[in-house]
Scaffold this motif. Structure first.
Motif, PDB file in Angstrom:
ATOM      1  N   PRO A  49       0.861  -1.188   0.000  1.00 50.61           N
ATOM      2  CA  PRO A  49       0.000   0.000   0.000  1.00 50.61           C
ATOM      3  C   PRO A  49       0.897   1.237   0.000  1.00 50.61           C
ATOM      4  O   PRO A  49       1.714   1.394   0.906  1.00 50.61           O
ATOM      5  CB  PRO A  49      -0.782  -0.119   1.307  1.00 50.61           C
ATOM      6  N   PRO A  50       0.786   2.103  -1.006  1.00 47.03           N
ATOM      7  CA  PRO A  50       1.769   3.186  -1.125  1.00 47.03           C
ATOM      8  C   PRO A  50       1.610   4.234  -0.032  1.00 47.03           C
ATOM      9  O   PRO A  50       0.569   4.894   0.051  1.00 47.03           O
ATOM     10  CB  PRO A  50       1.472   3.788  -2.503  1.00 47.03           C
ATOM     11  N   ASP A  89       2.654   7.270  -2.773  1.00 50.66           N
ATOM     12  CA  ASP A  89       1.522   7.981  -3.336  1.00 50.66           C
ATOM     13  C   ASP A  89       1.824   9.483  -3.337  1.00 50.66           C
ATOM     14  O   ASP A  89       2.343  10.012  -2.353  1.00 50.66           O
ATOM     15  CB  ASP A  89       0.276   7.698  -2.490  1.00 50.66           C
ATOM     16  N   HIS A  90       1.476  10.166  -4.436  1.00 49.36           N
ATOM     17  CA  HIS A  90       1.742  11.602  -4.506  1.00 49.36           C
ATOM     18  C   HIS A  90       0.912  12.392  -3.504  1.00 49.36           C
ATOM     19  O   HIS A  90       1.234  13.530  -3.173  1.00 49.36           O
ATOM     20  CB  HIS A  90       1.485  12.126  -5.917  1.00 49.36           C
ATOM     21  N   ALA A  91      -0.166  11.783  -3.005  1.00 51.96           N
ATOM     22  CA  ALA A  91      -0.933  12.349  -1.878  1.00 51.96           C
ATOM     23  C   ALA A  91      -1.303  13.805  -2.121  1.00 51.96           C
ATOM     24  O   ALA A  91      -0.878  14.697  -1.407  1.00 51.96           O
ATOM     25  CB  ALA A  91      -0.144  12.212  -0.586  1.00 51.96           C
ATOM     26  N   GLY A  92      -2.131  14.017  -3.154  1.00 55.07           N
ATOM     27  CA  GLY A  92      -2.449  15.354  -3.634  1.00 55.07           C
ATOM     28  C   GLY A  92      -2.572  16.443  -2.600  1.00 55.07           C
ATOM     29  O   GLY A  92      -1.729  17.344  -2.505  1.00 55.07           O
ATOM     30  N   ILE A  93      -3.595  16.368  -1.786  1.00 57.01           N
ATOM     31  CA  ILE A  93      -3.859  17.472  -0.858  1.00 57.01           C
ATOM     32  C   ILE A  93      -2.798  17.547   0.236  1.00 57.01           C
ATOM     33  O   ILE A  93      -2.364  18.639   0.619  1.00 57.01           O
ATOM     34  CB  ILE A  93      -5.282  17.358  -0.251  1.00 57.01           C
ATOM     35  N   PHE A 151       5.910   5.267  -8.186  1.00 53.84           N
ATOM     36  CA  PHE A 151       5.363   6.516  -7.654  1.00 53.84           C
ATOM     37  C   PHE A 151       4.144   6.842  -8.501  1.00 53.84           C
ATOM     38  O   PHE A 151       4.178   6.728  -9.728  1.00 53.84           O
ATOM     39  CB  PHE A 151       6.414   7.629  -7.738  1.00 53.84           C
ATOM     40  N   THR A 152       3.056   7.239  -7.870  1.00 49.67           N
ATOM     41  CA  THR A 152       1.793   7.380  -8.601  1.00 49.67           C
ATOM     42  C   THR A 152       1.856   8.415  -9.721  1.00 49.67           C
ATOM     43  O   THR A 152       1.035   8.375 -10.633  1.00 49.67           O
ATOM     44  CB  THR A 152       0.639   7.739  -7.638  1.00 49.67           C
ATOM     45  N   SER A 467      -0.986  -0.924 -12.553  1.00 48.00           N
ATOM     46  CA  SER A 467      -0.195   0.181 -13.123  1.00 48.00           C
ATOM     47  C   SER A 467       1.283   0.043 -12.751  1.00 48.00           C
ATOM     48  O   SER A 467       2.165   0.404 -13.532  1.00 48.00           O
ATOM     49  CB  SER A 467      -0.733   1.532 -12.650  1.00 48.00           C
ATOM     50  N   THR A 468       1.560  -0.508 -11.565  1.00 43.45           N
ATOM     51  CA  THR A 468       2.949  -0.695 -11.131  1.00 43.45           C
ATOM     52  C   THR A 468       3.662  -1.779 -11.933  1.00 43.45           C
ATOM     53  O   THR A 468       4.896  -1.838 -11.949  1.00 43.45           O
ATOM     54  CB  THR A 468       2.999  -1.078  -9.643  1.00 43.45           C
ATOM     55  N   LEU A 469       2.896  -2.637 -12.585  1.00 41.09           N
ATOM     56  CA  LEU A 469       3.479  -3.731 -13.375  1.00 41.09           C
ATOM     57  C   LEU A 469       3.545  -3.404 -14.865  1.00 41.09           C
ATOM     58  O   LEU A 469       3.915  -4.261 -15.669  1.00 41.09           O
ATOM     59  CB  LEU A 469       2.678  -5.020 -13.142  1.00 41.09           C
TER      60      LEU A 469
END
Length: 887
Positions: A49-50, A89-93, A151-152, A467-469
């Motif tokens: 889990p990122p 995760d880029h974790a937007g907010i 990385f997302t 997506s990671t693969l």
């Protein structure tokens, strides 16, 4: 015996600080974390889990990593190509808020920089700080394939995001619409439910009069947010509420603004809250929005996106919402429309990132139609293709899927995956394609504008398993490693993330993304309270690693752990785990020191024991292997480690090593050294998934002392996990040594109860029964470990001596004469008095724990402590009764 390499020095004490970093680098250098694609074998795959790129390691990460890594290490040792894929995760907010705060310290806002420059600044921050969480995960021992780190916002996942959006849009499953959402006025964006944190706050309940139009009478409503009455479009009552039977269909005058609004009937109105009459504000309350939709009410938005009131607020336009509240209350008082105000504690939603009070607002957002996508995801679990552990969360999953709502995927941020939608300013065409358009396909105009919003972070993380693969490209990794195996995460994001991964995996790949969902609980503080910075009860995993070592932290987190259950972490657990690592180290050091000059170790890895004690420990080892395997396969990792822990500490260290010492001193019969070495080496393998650092370090040292085993790997991390050899089960040896241990333990307990000095030898008279044969065979060991001298047999001695204590054991009776050592009459009196005291305490505690008032009001930890006291009293009572019967 030929040594393959010099023996390394064995320090007296285990020092995690000296071992862990060196060992981790050894694993990295060996390439053990990077699997090879082997088409003849099915891989085991866990996608981490990122964690947020802004994140620092917390106890939730530590528990997640401990559980995931033990699964990964176990399957790797089983010979499966094993991929543990890390990423963040880029974790937007979250990330945008962190960088905005950094800018604010320099007196700059993101608007001063502009979008492009601000995003560049965020990338700089990510490049500088984004890898911190990875280094922290390495300290925990996470055996991730760092060559595949994702990385997302990387190019691959970004292409996957765009492909998914375009595909769903063209299928008619993505649309733009006005709905009510949770809105942060400071961050100026819609929020997911997970980004809203609720806490109980002391507020007020305002009772406001809504007078009937054109007739006498009024309805009184209660609200915690009087400023929102400016957006009221109705007053609702429950049609079943007799108090308001005659009001439905009439109109009331809205206070402050003076417009007429209808009184409607709706079954959603709670008759018990306030007066049972509800002001309906569809623009500023989710429940009211639903009532408004059902009853065709207009929606009035009285607020700007920054929380100030707009022109719909009449005389209060331009005031900030909380500034307007007391002003509106003052007017209500002056107009005689405020009946009363009461203190009221209620739950208030705050933005998880900036702590601003969240405002429900109707805004234009992008949505995914979830109902058609949810059905195959529901079926996957219903048909058993995906198993959720613990199973009771399956019902929660079904409930969500059966009542699913469309997913708001747009966020009013600058950092994240920008929504791939363009609008033609000339003909209003909406353009959604894989490539950025330069002209409008409808009117050929180049006058295009891109949608300013970005996608919800959960949209990209919902694609994480594929997506990671490499998806949407048909990569070798995607072909081999998808579907993945187990998704391990916290139960609190079952819907936000896990369900969406299932939805997206099936939609994009046509195949379930994993076969098992393992949900762990929360890590609580010693009092059973959820950890939070505001409570000041947060434990820092890195500090605990510095104090106790990574193995101790991991072992403490997985001790007693089972799917879905919350667990308390306290100093006692951590110390106990550290003590266990030290116990392993000390026992291994003893074994290696005894192997120093051993010459009879050939064949140590293929045990064929002859001596009863060796047959016993090898049989017990194989039963432990069998139990451990069963628990691991059922995801009962806490039970698996308990079994190994109890075997190593109890049977191997406390009994077999002590038995072996006696035999080594006497140098009589077959040597126990090959079996000491074999059992230790196999236990290291069993324990490695749980305590990777200390087991690898000991295994490497132990290997220096042993003849080369055929096909022995260079590292424990890739050594084969032990398998059961049923031919080595030996029920007779287990029974016989069990009897001997029972006798030694009984004599030790008696010595402790009567306070007899350890150096005081006791006499033992063995009565008839099976115990006679066992005692004769194991007499040397019993004499040494129980400190008895002489051992005689009733058949040789005749009548038992007076002043003896009879030890009634499962295989016979042994009398211990105590004449001259203990005043048995005084001991009977002492024990009887203690028994009476225990009876009184037991009765009081039982009464207390039957008191519903105590159980409901006392803190959970107090109740648990009292229960443990009761158990202790019951155990002591049984022990005293046993001793009195022997006397």
């Amino acid at each position: 015996m030929t040594q393959t390499k010099p023996r390394r020095e064995i320090p007296k004490a285990y020092d995690p600080q000296a071992v862990e970093q060196r060992t981790y680098q050894f694993w990295l250098d060996g390439g053990y974390f990077t699997p090879e694609i082997d088409r003849s074998k099915k891989p085991f795959v866990v996608i981490m889990p990122p964690p947020n790129v802004t994140g620092a390691l917390h106890m939730g990460h530590a528990l997640t990593t401990a559980l995931e890594d033990l699964m990964v290490r176990w399957h790797r040792m089983k010979g499966e190509p094993t991929l543990f894929l890390p990423g963040s995760d880029h974790a937007g907010i979250a990330t945008q808020v962190v960088v905005e705060r950094a800018l604010a310290s320099d007196g700059i806002t993101r608007h001063d920089l502009g979008r492009e420059k601000f995003v560049e600044r965020v990338w700089q921050w990510v490049d500088e700080y984004g890898g911190t969480i990875y280094e922290q995960l390495k300290r925990l021992g996470a055996s991730c394939d760092w060559t595949r780190t994702g990385f997302t916002l990387d190019e691959g996942p970004s292409k996957a995001v765009r492909t998914t959006f375009v595909n769903l849009f063209k299928k008619g499953l993505i649309y733009r619409g006005e709905r009510i959402t949770s809105w942060c006025p400071r961050c100026r964006t819609a929020l997911s439910d997970l980004e809203v944190k609720h806490r109980e706050e002391a507020g007020k309940l305002y009772y406001i009069r809504y007078r009937l139009k054109d007739e006498d009478g009024e309805l009184v409503v209660a609200t915690t947010r009087p400023e929102t009455l400016l957006g009221d479009t109705a007053v609702a009552v429950n049609p079943e509420d007799d108090r308001y039977e005659g009001f439905i269909g009439k109109e009331v005058i809205l206070p402050v603004l003076g417009r007429a609004i209808p009184v409607i009937g709706d079954a959603a109105v709670e008759t018990e809250f306030g007066t049972g009459a509800l002001k309906v504000t569809p623009g500023h309350d989710p429940a009211d929005f639903e009532i408004g939709q059902r009853n065709g009410l207009p929606t009035i938005n009285i607020m700007e996106l920054d929380g100030t009131l707009n022109s719909e607020a009449g005389p209060y336009a331009g005031q900030e919402r909380f500034e307007a509240r007391p002003n509106i209350v003052r007017q209500l008082e002056e107009d005689g429309l405020l009946e009363k105000v009461e203190p009221f504690t209620h739950s208030v939603g705050h933005c998880d990132r900036c702590d601003e009070v969240v405002e429900p607002l109707v805004t234009l957002q992008w949505y995914v139609k979830m109902e058609p996508l949810a059905k195959p995801a529901r079926d996957a679990v219903a048909q058993g293709d995906i198993r959720i552990l613990p199973e009771h969360f399956t019902k929660v999953y079904f409930n969500w899927m059966d009542n699913i709502r469309d997913w708001c995927i747009s966020r009013q941020l600058w950092w994240g995956h920008r929504i791939p939608v363009w609008y033609c300013r000339d003909c209003n065409e909406v353009i959604v394609e894989m490539d950025d358009p330069s002209t409008c396909p409808n009117c050929k105009s180049a006058n295009l504008e891109r949608d300013p919003d970005v996608l919800d972070t959960w949209f990209s993380s919902g694609l994480w398993t594929h997506s990671t693969l490499g998806w949407p490209e048909q990569t070798e990794d995607l072909d081999y490693f998808y579907p993945t195996s187990v998704m391990e995460t916290g139960y609190d994001i079952l819907f936000f993330w896990v369900a969406r991964m299932i939805v997206m995996g099936i939609e994009n790949m046509g195949e379930n993304p994993f076969h098992t969902v393992y949900l762990h609980g929360l890590v609580l503080d010693p009092e059973g309270v959820k950890m939070s910075k505001t409570k000041g009860n947060v434990l820092d995993p890195l500090e605990l690693i510095d104090i106790y070592g990574a193995d101790a932290l991991r072992f403490a987190l997985t001790t007693g752990n089972s799917p879905g259950n919350n667990m308390r972490l306290d100093e006692r657990k951590l110390e106990s785990s550290r003590n266990f690592a030290n116990k392993l180290w000390n026992s291994a050091r003893f074994v290696m020191l005894n192997l120093e000059n051993a010459t009879n170790l050939d064949g140590w890895h293929e045990p064929r024991p002859i001596h009863r004690q060796d047959r016993w420990i090898i049989s017990r080892l194989n039963r432990v292997i069998s139990e451990t395997q069963l628990h691991m396969e059922e995801y009962q990792f806490g039970e698996a480690q308990r079994v190994v822990h109890d075997f190593l500490w109890g049977e191997y260290c406390d009994w077999y090593i002590e038995m072996a010492k006696v035999r080594v001193r006497s140098d009589d019969g077959p040597s126990p050294l090959p079996y000491l070495a074999y059992v230790l080496e196999r236990v290291l393998r069993l324990l490695h998934p749980f305590m990777p650092f200390v087991t690898e370090e000991v295994w490497q040292s132990l290997s220096d002392y042993l003849p080369l085993e055929p096909d022995r790997p260079d590292a424990l991390i890739v050594a084969a996990y032990p398998e059961v050899d049923a031919s080595l089960f030996d029920a007779d040896a287990e029974s016989e040594i069990g009897t001997a241990i029972e006798l030694v333990r009984a004599i030790r307990n008696l010595r402790a109860e009567f306070r007899i000095q350890p150096n005081q030898r006791l006499e033992a008279v063995v009565e008839s029964g099976e115990i006679v044969e066992v005692t004769r065979a194991e007499e040397e060991m019993i004499r040494a470990l129980a400190r008895v001298e002489p051992i005689t047999y009733a058949s040789d001695e005749g009548e038992a001596k007076s002043d003896s204590v009879a030890l009634v054991l499962s295989a016979g009776t042994v009398n211990i004469p105590l004449g001259g050592l203990v005043d048995l009459q005084k001991e009977r009196e002492r024990l009887s008095d203690e028994r009476s005291d225990i009876d009184a305490s037991f009765e009081n505690l039982t009464r207390r724990l039957s008191d519903e008032q105590f159980l409901s009001k006392a803190p959970e930890e107090v109740v648990e402590r009292e229960r443990l006291r009761l158990e202790g009293l019951e155990e002591r009572k049984g022990r005293i009764d046993e001793i009195l019967s022997r006397l």
